[in-house]
Design a protein around this motif. Sequence first.
Motif: not given
Length: 506
Positions: A96-99, A386-387, A393-396
Amino acid sequence: MASLGYYEILIVLGVMCFFLLSFWGIVNGLPWNWPLVGMLPDLLLHVRRFHDRCTDVLGRTGGTFLIKGPWFADMDMLGTVDPANIHYIMSDNFSNFPKGPQFMKIFDILGDGVFNSDGDLWRNQRKLARLQISHQRFHQCLVKTSQDKVEKGLIPILEHVSIHGLVVDLQDLFQRFTFDTTFFLVTGYDPCCLSSQLPDVPFSKAMDEVGEAIFHRHVVPKCIWKFQRWLGIGPEEKLSKACKTLDCIIGKYIMTKRDELSRGIKMEEQEDGVDLLTSYLKEDEMEGLKCDDKFLRDTILNFMIAGRDTTSSALTWFIWLVSTHPIVEAKIREELKDAMPTKEANKWRLFSVEEVGKLVYLHSALCESLRLYPPVPFQHKEPLQPDILPSGHRVHPKMKVMFSLYAMGRLKFIWGEDCFEFKPERWISERGIIKHEPSYKFLAFNAGPRTCLGKEVAFTQMKVVATTIIHNYHVEVVKGHHVAPNVSLILYMKNGLMVRVTKKWS
């Protein structure tokens, strides 16, 4: 004209907020979220001490802080040094977290190389690169190239400046050393950047200008640097010219190598090993990759940036730390003395790769230097979906997640009360062996599936150079020389490392 007016309004707002911050200060030591421009004024105000500002803010907020960008620029960024967050992003939820697409736009000069790509393209390139770098023929090339460049390149210059009492910039020498060795390991050709004449090398200069321009893209809104690129001004103008220089030189070497191989010129790979370009051109299985000139260009440039800049930065900070910590220097010298025959202890000597690989205290000192001064001081990711991070902490997808590796090494909740001390002993276990620290705590070589493939290459080169200097010379920083990190993609010293070198043995 409408675009120009918009740009001017942004500059005026930024300047106004800059002066307001200068006079009013910052609430609780943290950036203020201004209307329209967010926290951009704080970033601009502290840009010259970016790394220390990250350390300060993340230390005050428990390791994670949301940086709000201008409302129109999609520059929101979650800064974190929380090891649990980093482990989650780099390993547990890696997919879920590529470049991400924004990373590829900022680093577009790297093309589709292994450090810039995601998905199957990245996996195939990494698999092929690991196969080549771990091969015995590449290891042979690494050993011979590193030792030859120390003996025939670095030592003659150190001898010259020591005999004549000259001041020399060690950072410049290390950049030249790693440029030559990396270029030879990647292409099979020696550009002879490290020679007594200390010549200007267009390729090396172009790489420096690329680094400066890419950092500029990190700290200003995308609309600004894209506007500069459209006009061909500022850092973007330098970047464009640097790209043309790099492409021209790389293209020439690819063409030369293809010609040599097509004419059946014998490659001396039995004894001296073989470079990566030759290996790629002779590879039968390319893991679904097309070995055309663009692929080779991207591959060469990715390896050059990874190998040249990071290792020279690490060497510079390490030698400075050792030269300013006499107790650590004495312990390294004692370890070197114990590793050699008694009759050779007080004589000029070079150390083999096999010998330096067994030195525990030296390895610990290098790790400690990398903890405090990581060559790549920050990196960022973009979530696909979204994670919620372990910290809550939320990230999108429209925000970045940034790790400050520089700050990580300076926070007490990660490394203890003595986190600012240069203390190699923290890396040695009670049994006298290297203590393992998890990669999400010590991120100098990345973590998870993207862990650095060149880790052992870097350690080999650093140890060969470090043992040569520490055993045979005494390094003294010039009195009054100010040592401070620059603000760039690579953590270099802003003013170089100006030293005097004296010989230990006649």
